[in-house]
Structures are given as C-alpha cells and as structure tokens.
Design an enzyme around this catalytic site. Structure first.
Site, PDB file in Angstrom:
ATOM      1  N   SER A  72       5.593 -68.457 -10.715  1.00  0.00           N
ATOM      2  CA  SER A  72       6.457 -67.339 -11.273  1.00  0.00           C
ATOM      3  C   SER A  72       8.210 -67.447 -11.404  1.00  0.00           C
ATOM      4  O   SER A  72       9.224 -66.637 -12.006  1.00  0.00           O
ATOM      5  CB  SER A  72       5.863 -66.315 -10.603  1.00  0.00           C
ATOM      6  OG  SER A  72       4.510 -65.905 -10.096  1.00  0.00           O
ATOM      7  N   LYS A  75       9.238 -66.560 -14.768  1.00  0.00           N
ATOM      8  CA  LYS A  75       9.633 -65.598 -16.251  1.00  0.00           C
ATOM      9  C   LYS A  75      11.226 -65.901 -16.478  1.00  0.00           C
ATOM     10  O   LYS A  75      10.666 -64.570 -17.329  1.00  0.00           O
ATOM     11  CB  LYS A  75       8.725 -64.317 -15.003  1.00  0.00           C
ATOM     12  CG  LYS A  75       7.128 -64.487 -14.658  1.00  0.00           C
ATOM     13  CD  LYS A  75       6.415 -63.524 -14.195  1.00  0.00           C
ATOM     14  CE  LYS A  75       5.028 -63.653 -14.123  1.00  0.00           C
ATOM     15  NZ  LYS A  75       4.814 -63.636 -12.454  1.00  0.00           N
ATOM     16  N   SER A 127       6.337 -59.032 -11.082  1.00  0.00           N
ATOM     17  CA  SER A 127       6.015 -60.984 -11.460  1.00  0.00           C
ATOM     18  C   SER A 127       4.576 -60.511 -11.884  1.00  0.00           C
ATOM     19  O   SER A 127       3.165 -61.585 -11.540  1.00  0.00           O
ATOM     20  CB  SER A 127       5.412 -61.599  -9.748  1.00  0.00           C
ATOM     21  OG  SER A 127       5.682 -63.200 -10.413  1.00  0.00           O
TER      22      SER A 127
END
Length: 413
Positions: A72, A75, A127
């Site tokens: 993640s 992101k 997230s």
C-alpha cells in the site's frame, strides 16, 4: 606410530599458532566495518534507503535498487495523481469493480457516490483498497488507464525500476511484469509528493490528519478513518508517511521527517512478516536518528580565483603582435548550502579551455565552474568573458600603424 603422532601434534600446534595470530593481528583499515555497514546489518528491512529530501541525494542504501513488491505504499502515487488531476469536490461513482475489492476496505456499495476529497482520506488514513479503485477509475477512466498515468509519472520522476498495475498496491502481475518498485524509487516518489508537487500542501494535510469522518454524497452512512502512521507520534518533526503489507511484499513503509532546516525520507521494503509488524518503526527510527546525528548543512562556494585565458589572433591594447591576447573572465558563482557528513567535501573544477579564437564578445560563455560531491555534479555556474576582444586583421594593424607613426609624426610638425 609414535612418529606420526608427534607430527600430528606439531601440525595441530602450528595451526593453533597461525589462527591465534590471525585473530590478534589488527585488521587493515579497509577490512574494518564502516558505520554504514554496521547500520545496514542492524536493519530488519531487506531493502532500505535514507534520502535527503531537498536534493534527492541518497545518504544510505541497503539493496536500494532491488526490485520488490511495495504493497500500500503504492497509494502515495495514487493520492498525488488524484490531487493533481482531479477536483476535491468531484463526485466519484462506485463501480462493481471498486465495491468488490478485498479488505482492507471502506465497504462502499455499487452505485454509491462519494466526494473525491473524502475518498483520499479513506485511501491514506485507513488504506482502503476499494477507495483506491474508485479514485483510479474516476481519474483515469479505468484501473488500466490510471496505471498508465502512474507509470508515466514514475518515468518523469526518474523511477525506472518501478512498475504499477494496481492503484492500491495489491500483489498483481500482467504480461509486462509484476507490480513493484525499489526503495530508491519509492523515496523519490515521496520526495515529489512532499517537496516538488504543486499539491504538496494538500498531500501533507491529508497524510498528517489524525482522524476524519464523512458520509456519501447523499448524506447516507457515517465513515470514520483513523491515521495508522504511528511514526507521526514517534519523533519530533515527523512529517508524513504510508504503511503497507501484502503476503508478497511483507511490511513496508515510506515516511518523512523535518527538523530545523533538514528533511529526510526513509523507504523500507520487505521489513518483516507477521508477527513482526513493529520492525518498520524500529528501522525508521534508526535511520532518521542516524541522519539527524551525522548530516548537517555547510556553506560552499567562496569567491572564485581569478581566471584568464589566451585569445588566439586577438588584438589587445598596444601593438597588435602575433602573440595571443589575454582575456580576464567572470565567474557567476554564489555561495550555496550542501547537506554533508563529517569527512565529506565538495570539490571544485574549472572547466575552461586554455585558449579561444578571436573575436570574443563581452558576456560570452567560455566555460563553467563545476561543484561535485562523490563524483556527482551538484552545481554548475557559467564562466563568461569580462570584456570583448577583437580579431587581429589588416584593418586593426593599419589603424594602429597609422595612429602610431603617421598621425604622431604630423603632431610633431
């Protein structure tokens, strides 16, 4: 048999003496473990980078260019592209693809609409994987279209070892390759997000928010987000960051810290697997403390030395002889600051030719002053002609002779 036993004992005794000598004799300087090597050996992460965020210089790396899944931490690219290409008041429609994403997820339903601003908080604080896909489809038209935007931006930032497939960082593979980056590239992307992008302030505002609550565009539901970036409370000056985890990537983290006038970025990949969730915080602290203790700004660039060169076939004051004229040059350098560790020095090189051909115009660039650190160019300044030098030709020689002999002779009469 006794003779063989004595020989064996003698051989063993000699071997012990040799081994003892090797252990006790001091090692050569080149064999002593350096501070950086000691730091690397104490890190849990398989890949790690410490970067000076102002210059982009890599201050420390452990397998920094090794390609790995990044979970993640992906992101941060999703967020900055959404900020740069969307409007925070945009309404984002939820597709079946977005609603079907696996945990961690917001729990959005197909057909719902959310404001882009709210989904970016969902993306960066909790997230949420479904929020990432909804944002990607809104900005890029599709996940594939948004991935193309991500890869284009990565190339613009010099991240040649990064390849994006998903906007949320879930492990993925296509005909081109697998979803991956390197610790160096991840640090470069974070540098862009916090220092270079026109949307850096909005990025920092989102990623520093402790908690956030919102509803969909119709006012239905209540969604609460809590920031899971524990580093924000670990060290004074903690600025931003993003965690990540997948089975392939392990625990990952990219974060930034600013103290006084120094800003550092740490990027960690494959920093342990369950149950070692805290390894990334330990590594981040070690690298940030190392940076704060060892790196400080130093002013570079005193007044440059006087520079001159020959001008072939140039006419200077006085008799226009065949000897080259001399030309003084001006260096447009100015003092600047560089983040340096004790023992590091900036070298100065004057890249100026020994001679040039006439004519030369005042202000004409004739060379440059180059400042280097560890072989890398960090600053360049032009070296220009401080005056003009004419070419020595017949008219110059005739004018000199006429003024020197004929006109002076008439004056004497």
């Amino acid at each position: 048999m006794k003779l063989k036993s004595k020989k064996l004992i003698s051989l063993v005794f000699c071997a012990v003496l040799i081994l003892t000598a090797v252990i006790l004799i001091p090692q050569e300087a080149g064999a002593v473990e350096t501070e950086d090597e000691i730091t690397a050996s104490r890190l849990y992460a398989r890949s790690a980078v410490l970067m000076d965020a102002d210059s982009g210089r890599i201050l420390f790396a452990k397998n920094g260019q090794e390609q790995r899944a990044m979970a993640s931490t992906t992101k941060i690219m999703t967020c900055i592209l959404a900020l740069e290409n969307g409007d925070l008041s945009d309404e984002v429609a939820v597709s079946a693809e977005a609603a079907s994403q696996p945990a961690v997820r917001l729990g959005m339903r197909e057909g719902q609409r959310f404001y882009l601003k709210d989904l970016l908080y969902s993306l960066m604080l909790e997230s949420h994987n479904d929020s990432a896909v909804a944002v990607a489809e809104h900005i890029g038209g599709s996940v594939e279209g948004f991935a193309s935007m991500m890869n284009k931006k990565a190339m613009e930032l010099g991240c040649g070892d990064t390849y994006f497939i998903t906007p949320n960082g879930l492990d993925a593979e296509d005909k081109t390759g697998v979803h991956h980056t390197t610790a160096e590239d991840l640090a470069r992307i974070m540098k862009y997000c916090i220092t270079d992008s026109e949307k850096r302030d909005a990025f920092l505002e989102i990623t520093r928010t402790e908690s956030y609550t919102f509803s969909d565009c119709e006012g239905n539901g209540s969604y609460s987000c809590i920031n899971h970036n524990s580093f924000l409370h670990m060290m004074e000056g903690a600025l931003s960051g993003k965690t990540g985890f997948t089975a392939e990537a392990g625990y990952c983290y990219v974060g930034a810290l600013r103290q006084d006038d120094r800003t550092f970025i740490v990027a960690l990949l494959a920093c342990g697997w369950p149950n070692n969730k805290g390894y990334k915080w330990s590594d981040t602290r070690k690298l940030m403390e190392y940076a704060l203790e060892n790196y400080h700004y130093r002013e570079i660039g005193a007044e440059p030395e006087q520079i001159s060169l020959k001008v072939e076939n140039g006419a200077s004051d006085g008799f226009p002889s065949a000897a080259p004229a001399r030309l003084e040059m001006a260096a447009e350098s100015a003092p600047f600051r560089v983040l340096l560790k004790s023992g590091e020095d900036v070298t100065v090189e004057y890249d100026v030719p020994e001679s040039v051909a006439a004519p030369v115009e005042e202000g004409e660039t004739l060379g440059k002053i180059v400042y280097r650190l560890e072989g890398e160019t960090i600053r360049e300044y032009p070296v220009t002609a401080a005056e003009s030098v004419r070419e020595r030709d017949f008219s110059i020689c005739f004018s000199y002779t006429r003024s020197r002999f004929f006109l002076n002779g008439q004056n004497r009469m």
